[in-house]
Design an enzyme around this catalytic site. Structure first.
Site: not given
Length: 678
Positions: A393, A507, A509, A520
């Protein structure tokens, strides 16, 4: 010019990245010694044939044409970020705790925060070729010491080939490899269509528009597209899609990209194999050659190694860094370089996936032995043709991989390089395939065994479950003049409140790829409106009329739309506050009280971590919870139904959450249909 005022709130679904490569031709073929004329013959093709064989397409507009003129990611005003931060804290804190946090935030805004903000703005002015969040965000990932598996690497699974016979493991692997290599060549030659969010596609999708924009100098090309209500997106991250590996180092990892190698890394039964898939001219080898090499690997009968090195990539990063250095010292440097520089990693699994739960376990983590989680991405293919991308990632986000997946799925299913018949007549040539061997010391063997033990414990503790809800989807919600995403996020809040009796940090994104080097931004779905609405549904359902509940739902939708727009335009608060924290830490000064506030720490201990990527090429996606007591929620909202893939650890009951989620969606549906709650 405020270019973002025209963006709809759902632009974050459409954000992709790619890489900066020059449009050039490989001249190596014309400088070969006698006896290599075949390379010339391969290289000198007609424009039409070359496109068909080597490229996905040839864009009129060069891939990186807009990159120089993309707008920069704005730094929000400090007072706005503090106000939005406090709004996110309000539903999570009791009155006294909120009062303390508000006082701490106020002091920060008037004092050290003002200084840090000014320094951040000044630093941003000196680095106009990037965004203020780019370096801190890369460092955030590369400095993280927890294992990549379960903690960082997500997956996206491709749909099966619509022609069943093409889902044979050998056939599908060959076709997907060829399509991936065509994507690579299209990208490197600057032929890949730029990512553009088009408000008026009838105008901006025309060849006339494309030719006009392609003639503009790169420093103003973005503005030409803007005049046609077309918004080019940042494509800077594809440079790390191929030939890239995250190298474990003590304290902070490194991203290594090696552009020259022409080989593929294949893992099967914990063994490592490499073979070339490009020739000396950089052209893709004939599909039959690639197929034969794969067939040779698949027909191999080597038992799994006693100490599979793949497990080391599931370890804590400092532990893995020390083990890797020992591997280098033992004489394995060349083999590791073959792994690191491979175009990508292909994992051929012997498993047969039957359902989405098994698919998630297989593609998210597998059994560790047949994975190399450090590669930028691994293409995993099972015996029955189930295929997915598991990706590291730090270099980029899921939407970049989504573009890649969509392209290779379309190409491999509409113009497959090989067909199931006739089957190859030979088992392939062992001279084309090199099996990598590694020298292991007793301490390395012990490290592998320890890594396997920890991985197995984690694997067995992860729960997975799905929900497919068919009473409504995007179309019905849109008819109610509501945000589909807001309704799903409201349902998550209601479900958790119903199950655990509280509202928790959440959360979602949101991509900021509308700006140069955007990454992001965080959307905080737990809000005052969602908390009030959830309480009304869960605890006070008979105290409110359907009309009152419907009004609450509309308030939630409006507020969530506002948060999405703010985040998409770079006006959230999380990245701004995080960048200032990084700046403070880089100076070596004591961390401001604001960042040590228990409320700030709690806000970033995410319990409900959610993300959506919608594509007709993707069967399902998923990721593990980001905290031991959290949920990982990957979801998609389709026209007539909603689906979610949930993960959890032993401290949570995911199956119960899914039941509560189904009930919450039922309640929302009934209220919107005007039915009374019972």
């Amino acid at each position: 010019m405020n270019i973002c005022r025209h963006f709809p709130q759902y632009i974050y679904y459409c954000c992709y990245w790619t890489a900066k490569f020059p449009r050039s031709y490989n001249r190596e073929c014309f400088n070969q010694p006698p006896g290599t004329r075949r390379y010339k013959k391969l290289f000198i093709k007609t424009e039409e044939n070359c496109s068909e064989v080597q490229f996905l397409h040839k864009s009129i507009i060069p891939t990186m044409h807009f990159q120089d003129s993309l707008p920069r990611l704005p730094i929000p005003k400090l007072e706005d970020s503090i106000r939005r931060y406090l709004a996110a804290q309000r539903p999570l804190l009791e009155e006294e705790d909120y009062r303390k946090t508000k006082e701490i935030a106020s002091n920060f805004e008037k004092g050290v925060g003002r200084t840090l903000h000014k320094e951040l703005v000044d630093l941003n002015q000196k680095n106009k070729n990037t965004s203020y969040i780019s370096a801190p965000w890369y460092n955030r990932y590369l400095k993280a010491r927890e294992p990549l598996a379960f903690n960082h690497n997500p997956f996206l699974s491709l749909c099966f080939d619509p022609k069943p016979e093409y889902n044979n493991q050998l056939v599908r692997a060959t076709n997907l490899i060829i399509s991936a290599l065509k994507f690579l060549k299209t990208l490197k030659n600057n032929y890949l269509e730029p990512d553009i969010f088009e408000m008026k596609p009838k105008l901006s999708k025309t060849n006339t528009f494309k030719r006009m924009v392609s003639l503009l100098p790169t420093r103003i090309s973005w503005y030409g597209a803007y005049l046609a209500s077309a918004y080019p997106l940042d494509m800077s991250q594809y440079v790390c899609l191929f030939n890239t590996t995250r190298i474990p180092k003590l304290n902070k990892d490194e991203l290594l990209t090696v552009e020259q190698p022409k080989h593929l890394l294949v893992m099967r039964n914990g063994h490592f194999y490499v073979f070339d898939v490009l020739n000396n001219c950089g052209d893709i080898l004939h599909p039959s050659e690639i197929q034969k090499s794969l067939q040779y690997i698949l027909q191999g009968e080597s038992p799994p190694p006693e100490f599979p090195l793949g497990y080391l990539t599931t370890e804590e990063r400092d532990t893995w860094a020390r083990a890797r250095q020992e591997l280098v010292d033992l004489g394995n440097k060349e083999s590791l370089q073959q792994v690191d520089g491979a175009i990508f990693c292909l994992c051929l699994d012997d498993s047969w996936v039957e359902d989405e739960t098994e698919l998630t376990h297989t593609m998210l983590h597998g059994y560790g032995a047949n994975r190399w989680f450090d590669k930028s991405f691994s293409l995993i293919i099972t015996k029955n043709g189930a295929s997915a991308i598991n990706f590291e990632h730090s270099w980029g986000d899921g939407v970049a991989v989504l573009r890649f997946l969509e392209e290779i799925f379309k190409d491999s299913t509409t113009t497959p390089a090989i067909s199931p018949k006739p089957e190859p007549t030979s088992s392939g040539s062992s001279t084309a395939v090199q099996k990598l061997e590694f020298k292991l010391s007793e301490s390395v063997k012990a490290a592998v065994s320890k890594a396997r033990e920890k991985f197995e414990h984690k694997r067995k503790s992860l729960g997975v479950g799905q929900l497919e809800y068919s009473k409504f989807g995007k179309n019905f919600i849109a008819e109610q003049k509501l945000s589909p995403d807001a309704m799903v996020q409201l349902a998550f809040q209601m479900a958790f409140l119903h199950q655990h009796g509280k509202t928790v940090p959440s959360y979602e994104s949101c991509s900021t790829a509308a700006f140069k080097h955007g990454r992001t931004e965080t959307v905080r779905p737990a809000t005052v409106p969602t908390k009030q609405c959830s309480k009304a549904f869960v605890y006070e359902r008979r105290k409110h009329s359907s009309e009152e509940l419907k009004n609450m739902i509309h308030s939630c939708s409006q507020y969530h739309r506002k948060l999405l727009v703010q985040a998409t335009l770079g006006n959230g608060f999380d990245r701004h506050l995080f960048a200032m924290q990084c700046l403070s830490e880089s100076k070596g000064s004591p961390l401001p009280e604001f960042y040590k506030d228990p409320a700030y720490i709690q806000l970033n201990n995410i319990i409900l971590s959610t993300s959506t990527l919608n594509s007709s090429a993707v069967e399902i996606g998923g990721f593990a919870p980001v905290t031991h007591d959290g949920y990982g929620i990957a979801y998609n909202i389709f026209d007539t139904w909603f689906g979610c893939n949930l993960t959890w650890y032993a401290s949570r009951d995911g199956n119960e959450f899914l039941k509560c989620l189904n009930q919450s969606l039922d309640d929302i549906f009934d209220v919107l249909k005007g039915k009374p709650l019972v």
